[in-house]
Design an enzyme around this catalytic site. Structure first.
Site, PDB file in Angstrom:
ATOM      1  N   ALA A   1      -6.469  -5.008   7.547  1.00  0.00           N
ATOM      2  CA  ALA A   1      -7.499  -4.002   7.254  1.00  0.00           C
ATOM      3  C   ALA A   1      -8.718  -4.586   6.548  1.00  0.00           C
ATOM      4  CB  ALA A   1      -6.893  -2.886   6.400  1.00  0.00           C
TER       5      ALA A   1
ATOM      6  N   ASP B   1      -0.383  -5.510   9.336  1.00  0.00           N
ATOM      7  CA  ASP B   1      -1.429  -4.553   8.975  1.00  0.00           C
ATOM      8  C   ASP B   1      -2.626  -5.381   8.515  1.00  0.00           C
ATOM      9  OD1 ASP B   1      -3.079  -2.628   7.946  1.00  0.00           O
ATOM     10  OD2 ASP B   1      -1.615  -1.770   6.550  1.00  0.00           O
TER      11      ASP B   1
ATOM     12  N   LYS C   1     -13.250  -1.060   6.754  1.00  0.00           N
ATOM     13  CA  LYS C   1     -13.838  -1.804   5.643  1.00  0.00           C
ATOM     14  C   LYS C   1     -14.824  -2.854   6.148  1.00  0.00           C
ATOM     15  CE  LYS C   1     -10.050   0.040   3.889  1.00  0.00           C
ATOM     16  NZ  LYS C   1      -9.619   0.812   2.768  1.00  0.00           N
TER      17      LYS C   1
ATOM     18  N   TRP D   1       0.864  -1.187   0.000  1.00  0.00           N
ATOM     19  CA  TRP D   1       0.000   0.000   0.000  1.00  0.00           C
ATOM     20  C   TRP D   1       0.904   1.241   0.000  1.00  0.00           C
ATOM     21  CZ3 TRP D   1      -2.067   2.777   4.755  1.00  0.00           C
ATOM     22  CH2 TRP D   1      -3.092   3.676   4.416  1.00  0.00           C
TER      23      TRP D   1
HETATM   24  C1  LMR Z   1      -7.072   1.933  -0.483  1.00  0.00           C
HETATM   25  O1  LMR Z   1      -5.989   1.298  -0.507  1.00  0.00           O
HETATM   26  O2  LMR Z   1      -7.681   2.285  -1.502  1.00  0.00           O
HETATM   27  C2  LMR Z   1      -7.680   2.274   0.857  1.00  0.00           C
HETATM   28  O3  LMR Z   1      -6.910   1.751   1.880  1.00  0.00           O
HETATM   29  C3  LMR Z   1      -7.978   3.708   1.003  1.00  0.00           C
HETATM   30  C4  LMR Z   1      -6.755   4.535   1.225  1.00  0.00           C
HETATM   31  O4  LMR Z   1      -6.757   5.289   2.209  1.00  0.00           O
HETATM   32  O5  LMR Z   1      -5.813   4.485   0.428  1.00  0.00           O
END
Ligand code: LMR
Length: 394
Positions: free
Chosen positions: A210, A208, A243, A127
């Protein structure tokens, strides 16, 4: 002073939200930001959450401060959800945080307070906000091999090879489930092998998590986290409720720190409390209270689990339908990985030029690395996407 500031680059995922909104084409399809959408393209409030909100509106007597760490009921309900009984409660410390991002930030703050300067290992890719937060906080970081762009699966041997270079005290950030951005995940045997290697290296896992409940089920998605928690003397977890409870804007997240013994856990707790105080004093309460109510009231919980299961199986059906449409279109199984991936995302393996063409010529929006949000698809848009993917030559 302020004129000394430099323009910051926009976050890629959030910038895409703005571009999508500004696109006047009514055929546009949003596969960008990781937000769940139902068949009508809406992000509904889950029924159990709405019911909890009504109950809270009736019953809540005060909006006075909670504790610095947030509400203990939330810590314990989330501990059961994420960790089950994998680790003795006396070794745990908790703080509620503004969302999962807040939890990641507070974990890094805690590491800095410990005086160490470990290298943080990130999956390649991960991410985008992971390296961004680490850069902002001046933390050393590097990557371990993870995703194979050819097979679109985890390249496990290469992952293990690169983790050989982890040093004692380094932190290894692992996605608990539903890897973002790829959708490719470790299986149970691979979690065991990673745990054994990291134990041997003296590393500290940083999980992590989520998207618990979006992959193979609530328990199944916690498997890796629980396995590691049962093995390691120290571990850090950033959990998000955005989420799986659909409460994105309420900012409900949690740090769980596992210390080697109860005495250390007490000190860890005091440091976590201190960090909340320094950064924002008391954490947001509304979302965490709803989560606690949903998790601890048997009726609300059953309702939530049923809705979450519908969300999960709905995404699995969409994965299968997209893989089928692509197989019908190209006459091969080369997009079979879409049905194998789990969670909200798949990285489909388009070049940046193909991603731009999908946006410009087909009004299909995905993140620049070709991550698609499976929940952004509907029965009507699956064939449109499949055709466009083949049209741009992926
Ligand atoms: C994403 O990866 O789209 C979500 O976790 C939202 C974000 O804050 O990036």
């Amino acid at each position: 002073m302020l004129n000394a500031l430099k323009q910051q680059p926009e976050d890629k995922i959030l910038a895409l939200m703005g571009q999508f909104r500004a696109d006047p084409r009514d055929t546009k399809i949003d596969l960008g930001v990781g937000v769940y959408k139902d068949a009508n393209g809406n992000t509904p409030i889950m029924d159990a959450v709405k019911q909890a909100e009504k109950q809270l509106w009736n019953d809540e007597k005060t909006k006075s401060y909670t504790g610095l760490a947030g509400d203990a009921g939330f810590h314990h309900a989330m501990k059961d959800l994420v960790l089950g009984d994998a680790v003795e409660t006396e070794r745990l410390s908790f703080i509620a945080t503004p969302g999962g991002t807040g939890a990641i930030r507070q974990v890094i703050e805690l590491v800095k307070m410990s005086g160490g300067s470990p290298t943080v290992w990130l999956s390649d890719p991960t991410w985008g906000n992971h390296p961004s937060i680490l850069n902002h906080m001046g933390m050393k970081h590097t990557t371990y091999a993870y995703f194979d762009p050819e097979t679109r699966a985890v390249k496990f041997d290469a992952m293990m090879d690169s983790l050989q270079a982890v040093k004692a005290g380094d932190m290894v950030l692992l996605h608990g489930c539903c890897h973002n951005p790829t959708g490719a995940n470790l299986n149970q045997e691979q979690w065991h092998l990673v745990a054994d290697l990291l134990l041997e290296k003296g590393a500290i896992p940083f999980i992590d998590i989520a998207y618990q409940g979006f992959g193979d089920g609530l328990e199944e998605d916690a498997y890796g986290t629980r396995h590691l928690a049962s093995k390691f003397p120290e571990m850090l977890i950033a959990a998000s409720c955005s989420k799986n409870f659909g409460i994105y804007r309420e900012r409900a997240g949690l740090v769980i720190a596992i210390s080697k013994d109860a005495a250390t856990a007490t000190i860890t707790q005091s440091n976590l409390n201190y960090l909340n105080r320094q950064n924002y004093s008391f954490p947001p309460d509304h979302g965490t209270r709803l989560v606690t109510m949903v998790l601890t009231d048997p009726k609300l919980r059953a309702n939530w689990e049923a809705e979450l299961e519908m969300v999960r199986t709905g995404m699995l059906k969409q994965r299968q339908a997209l893989a089928d449409a692509l197989r019908a279109g190209c006459g091969s199984d080369r997009f079979g990985f879409i049905a194998e991936h789990r969670g909200m995302f798949s990285r489909i393996g388009a070049t940046p030029e193909q991603v731009a063409k999908l946006r410009d010529d087909h009004a299909i929006y995905m993140v620049g690395d070709s991550r698609i949000n499976i929940a952004g698809l509907t029965d009507a848009t699956i064939p449109v996407l499949a055709k466009a993917i083949l049209d741009v030559g992926i």
